[in-house]
Design a protein around this motif. Structure first.
Motif, PDB file in Angstrom:
ATOM      1  N   GLN A 122      10.906  -0.268  11.057  1.00 37.00           N
ATOM      2  CA  GLN A 122      10.453   0.890  11.631  1.00 37.00           C
ATOM      3  C   GLN A 122       9.037   0.234  11.920  1.00 37.00           C
ATOM      4  O   GLN A 122       8.865   0.674  13.054  1.00 37.00           O
ATOM      5  CB  GLN A 122       9.442   1.635  10.819  1.00 37.00           C
ATOM      6  CG  GLN A 122      10.810   2.015  10.639  1.00 37.00           C
ATOM      7  CD  GLN A 122      11.010   3.819   9.323  1.00 37.00           C
ATOM      8  OE1 GLN A 122       9.245   4.162   8.944  1.00 37.00           O
ATOM      9  NE2 GLN A 122      11.836   4.692   8.251  1.00 37.00           N
ATOM     10  N   GLN A 172       1.064  -0.715  -0.031  1.00 35.78           N
ATOM     11  CA  GLN A 172       0.234   0.085   0.433  1.00 35.78           C
ATOM     12  C   GLN A 172       0.811   0.606   0.219  1.00 35.78           C
ATOM     13  O   GLN A 172       0.419   1.986  -0.717  1.00 35.78           O
ATOM     14  CB  GLN A 172      -1.048  -0.610   0.902  1.00 35.78           C
ATOM     15  CG  GLN A 172      -2.080  -0.837   1.358  1.00 35.78           C
ATOM     16  CD  GLN A 172      -2.706  -0.801   2.832  1.00 35.78           C
ATOM     17  OE1 GLN A 172      -3.514   0.066   2.610  1.00 35.78           O
ATOM     18  NE2 GLN A 172      -2.833  -1.969   3.349  1.00 35.78           N
ATOM     19  N   LYS A 175       1.593   4.958  -4.876  1.00 39.58           N
ATOM     20  CA  LYS A 175       1.319   4.391  -3.243  1.00 39.58           C
ATOM     21  C   LYS A 175       1.102   5.253  -2.324  1.00 39.58           C
ATOM     22  O   LYS A 175       1.550   6.606  -2.724  1.00 39.58           O
ATOM     23  CB  LYS A 175       2.209   3.060  -3.847  1.00 39.58           C
ATOM     24  CG  LYS A 175       2.829   1.828  -4.036  1.00 39.58           C
ATOM     25  CD  LYS A 175       3.888   1.040  -3.206  1.00 39.58           C
ATOM     26  CE  LYS A 175       3.879  -0.087  -4.313  1.00 39.58           C
ATOM     27  NZ  LYS A 175       4.852  -1.533  -3.423  1.00 39.58           N
ATOM     28  N   LYS A 176       0.775   5.402  -1.366  1.00 38.52           N
ATOM     29  CA  LYS A 176       0.303   6.376  -0.643  1.00 38.52           C
ATOM     30  C   LYS A 176       1.665   6.123   0.101  1.00 38.52           C
ATOM     31  O   LYS A 176       3.237   5.852  -0.079  1.00 38.52           O
ATOM     32  CB  LYS A 176      -0.530   5.895   0.566  1.00 38.52           C
ATOM     33  CG  LYS A 176      -2.001   5.933  -0.103  1.00 38.52           C
ATOM     34  CD  LYS A 176      -2.881   5.703   1.003  1.00 38.52           C
ATOM     35  CE  LYS A 176      -2.869   3.712   1.622  1.00 38.52           C
ATOM     36  NZ  LYS A 176      -4.138   3.865   1.991  1.00 38.52           N
ATOM     37  N   VAL A 177       2.032   7.820   0.392  1.00 40.22           N
ATOM     38  CA  VAL A 177       3.047   8.148   1.361  1.00 40.22           C
ATOM     39  C   VAL A 177       3.114   7.304   2.650  1.00 40.22           C
ATOM     40  O   VAL A 177       2.974   7.709   3.635  1.00 40.22           O
ATOM     41  CB  VAL A 177       3.227   9.813   1.654  1.00 40.22           C
ATOM     42  CG1 VAL A 177       4.335  10.681   2.193  1.00 40.22           C
ATOM     43  CG2 VAL A 177       3.186   9.871  -0.124  1.00 40.22           C
ATOM     44  N   TRP A 178       4.445   6.555   2.775  1.00 35.43           N
ATOM     45  CA  TRP A 178       5.015   6.712   4.251  1.00 35.43           C
ATOM     46  C   TRP A 178       5.134   7.004   4.897  1.00 35.43           C
ATOM     47  O   TRP A 178       6.518   8.183   5.027  1.00 35.43           O
ATOM     48  CB  TRP A 178       6.075   4.827   3.804  1.00 35.43           C
ATOM     49  CG  TRP A 178       6.200   3.962   4.904  1.00 35.43           C
ATOM     50  CD1 TRP A 178       7.408   4.965   5.828  1.00 35.43           C
ATOM     51  CD2 TRP A 178       5.528   3.223   5.755  1.00 35.43           C
ATOM     52  NE1 TRP A 178       7.877   4.331   6.810  1.00 35.43           N
ATOM     53  CE2 TRP A 178       7.068   3.038   7.196  1.00 35.43           C
ATOM     54  CE3 TRP A 178       4.798   2.636   5.458  1.00 35.43           C
ATOM     55  CZ2 TRP A 178       6.430   2.406   8.090  1.00 35.43           C
ATOM     56  CZ3 TRP A 178       4.490   1.754   6.403  1.00 35.43           C
ATOM     57  CH2 TRP A 178       5.127   1.585   7.909  1.00 35.43           C
ATOM     58  N   LYS A 179       5.139   7.083   6.307  1.00 36.68           N
ATOM     59  CA  LYS A 179       5.218   7.442   7.955  1.00 36.68           C
ATOM     60  C   LYS A 179       6.043   6.709   8.277  1.00 36.68           C
ATOM     61  O   LYS A 179       5.417   5.697   8.601  1.00 36.68           O
ATOM     62  CB  LYS A 179       4.171   8.875   7.866  1.00 36.68           C
ATOM     63  CG  LYS A 179       3.756   9.958   7.083  1.00 36.68           C
ATOM     64  CD  LYS A 179       2.515  11.025   7.366  1.00 36.68           C
ATOM     65  CE  LYS A 179       1.933  11.697   6.690  1.00 36.68           C
ATOM     66  NZ  LYS A 179       0.800  12.005   7.033  1.00 36.68           N
ATOM     67  N   GLN A 180       6.475   6.884   9.360  1.00 37.87           N
ATOM     68  CA  GLN A 180       7.175   6.495  10.572  1.00 37.87           C
ATOM     69  C   GLN A 180       6.267   6.094  11.520  1.00 37.87           C
ATOM     70  O   GLN A 180       5.448   7.483  12.144  1.00 37.87           O
ATOM     71  CB  GLN A 180       8.893   6.983  11.062  1.00 37.87           C
ATOM     72  CG  GLN A 180       8.626   5.780  11.925  1.00 37.87           C
ATOM     73  CD  GLN A 180      10.189   6.023  12.957  1.00 37.87           C
ATOM     74  OE1 GLN A 180      11.504   7.292  12.189  1.00 37.87           O
ATOM     75  NE2 GLN A 180      11.062   5.427  12.939  1.00 37.87           N
ATOM     76  N   PRO A 181       6.261   4.384  11.645  1.00 33.90           N
ATOM     77  CA  PRO A 181       4.828   4.830  12.603  1.00 33.90           C
ATOM     78  C   PRO A 181       5.112   5.077  14.343  1.00 33.90           C
ATOM     79  O   PRO A 181       6.402   4.557  14.536  1.00 33.90           O
ATOM     80  CB  PRO A 181       4.243   3.258  12.865  1.00 33.90           C
ATOM     81  CG  PRO A 181       5.345   2.502  12.457  1.00 33.90           C
ATOM     82  CD  PRO A 181       6.021   3.882  11.408  1.00 33.90           C
ATOM     83  N   VAL A 182       4.742   6.215  14.704  1.00 33.84           N
ATOM     84  CA  VAL A 182       4.871   6.105  16.469  1.00 33.84           C
ATOM     85  C   VAL A 182       4.277   6.332  17.115  1.00 33.84           C
ATOM     86  O   VAL A 182       2.881   6.618  16.899  1.00 33.84           O
ATOM     87  CB  VAL A 182       5.456   7.837  16.446  1.00 33.84           C
ATOM     88  CG1 VAL A 182       5.870   8.805  17.469  1.00 33.84           C
ATOM     89  CG2 VAL A 182       6.813   8.283  15.000  1.00 33.84           C
ATOM     90  N   LEU A 183       4.813   6.007  18.653  1.00 37.82           N
ATOM     91  CA  LEU A 183       3.668   5.805  19.548  1.00 37.82           C
ATOM     92  C   LEU A 183       3.760   6.647  20.948  1.00 37.82           C
ATOM     93  O   LEU A 183       5.155   6.799  20.954  1.00 37.82           O
ATOM     94  CB  LEU A 183       4.040   4.564  20.486  1.00 37.82           C
ATOM     95  CG  LEU A 183       3.161   4.593  21.400  1.00 37.82           C
ATOM     96  CD1 LEU A 183       1.443   3.926  20.549  1.00 37.82           C
ATOM     97  CD2 LEU A 183       3.380   2.993  22.446  1.00 37.82           C
ATOM     98  N   GLU A 184       2.322   7.933  20.750  1.00 38.81           N
ATOM     99  CA  GLU A 184       3.282   9.372  21.839  1.00 38.81           C
ATOM    100  C   GLU A 184       2.421   8.492  22.910  1.00 38.81           C
ATOM    101  O   GLU A 184       1.375   8.179  23.069  1.00 38.81           O
ATOM    102  CB  GLU A 184       2.329   9.854  21.163  1.00 38.81           C
ATOM    103  CG  GLU A 184       2.332  11.499  21.971  1.00 38.81           C
ATOM    104  CD  GLU A 184       2.060  12.642  21.247  1.00 38.81           C
ATOM    105  OE1 GLU A 184       1.970  13.011  21.624  1.00 38.81           O
ATOM    106  OE2 GLU A 184       1.301  12.281  19.748  1.00 38.81           O
ATOM    107  N   VAL A 185       2.751   8.855  24.715  1.00 41.53           N
ATOM    108  CA  VAL A 185       2.611   8.496  25.639  1.00 41.53           C
ATOM    109  C   VAL A 185       1.453   9.977  25.797  1.00 41.53           C
ATOM    110  O   VAL A 185       2.279  10.843  26.265  1.00 41.53           O
ATOM    111  CB  VAL A 185       2.773   7.405  26.172  1.00 41.53           C
ATOM    112  CG1 VAL A 185       2.327   7.239  28.003  1.00 41.53           C
ATOM    113  CG2 VAL A 185       3.503   6.850  25.502  1.00 41.53           C
ATOM    114  N   LEU A 186       0.170   9.867  26.111  1.00 46.92           N
ATOM    115  CA  LEU A 186      -0.069  11.042  26.782  1.00 46.92           C
ATOM    116  C   LEU A 186      -0.500  11.370  27.643  1.00 46.92           C
ATOM    117  O   LEU A 186      -0.374  10.845  28.892  1.00 46.92           O
ATOM    118  CB  LEU A 186      -1.106  10.923  25.773  1.00 46.92           C
ATOM    119  CG  LEU A 186      -1.666  11.072  24.568  1.00 46.92           C
ATOM    120  CD1 LEU A 186      -3.541  11.073  24.019  1.00 46.92           C
ATOM    121  CD2 LEU A 186      -0.921  12.427  23.661  1.00 46.92           C
TER     122      LEU A 186
END
Lengths: 96, 15
Positions: free
Chosen positions: A79, A68, B2-13
């Protein structure tokens, strides 16, 4: 159940029950009723979260994402493994 | 396309 450090592409991962999830401006925000913490998974994290509704191997998860998205397999794998390890450490996914 | 990839990030609020 596996140790956090040993998550690999062969492992099955899935959402753990007991999280309240909401969409906010295209980003997934979650409250874990296990630890009382709020999380922002962001846009991409939200996409990955949706793919974890049913148990899926990390390998298949990465394959789905690289189909995708415009990303190299190696970059995606690195990542995604890092992201899933964080989810595992926070106790909001199952892996085994 | 294809869609633009961004690095997945987990933010703890902090709430």
């Amino acid at each position: 159940m596996i140790k956090n450090q040993s998550l690999s592409v062969q492992h099955l991962v899935s959402q753990k029950e007991g999280n309240i999830v909401s969409d906010m401006d295209g980003e997934k925000v979650m409250l874990s009723i296990h630890n009382g913490k709020y999380y922002n998974l962001g846009e991409m994290g939200g996409e990955i979260w949706e793919l974890l509704k049913e148990p899926i191997t990390v390998q298949n998860l990465i394959a789905s994402l690289t189909e995708q998205y415009d990303v190299e397999h190696s970059e995606c794998e690195e990542q995604v493994l890092s992201f899933l390890t964080l989810l595992l450490e926070e106790g909001i996914v199952n892996a085994g | 396309m294809k869609k633009v990839w961004k690095q997945p990030v987990l933010e703890v609020l902090d709430v």
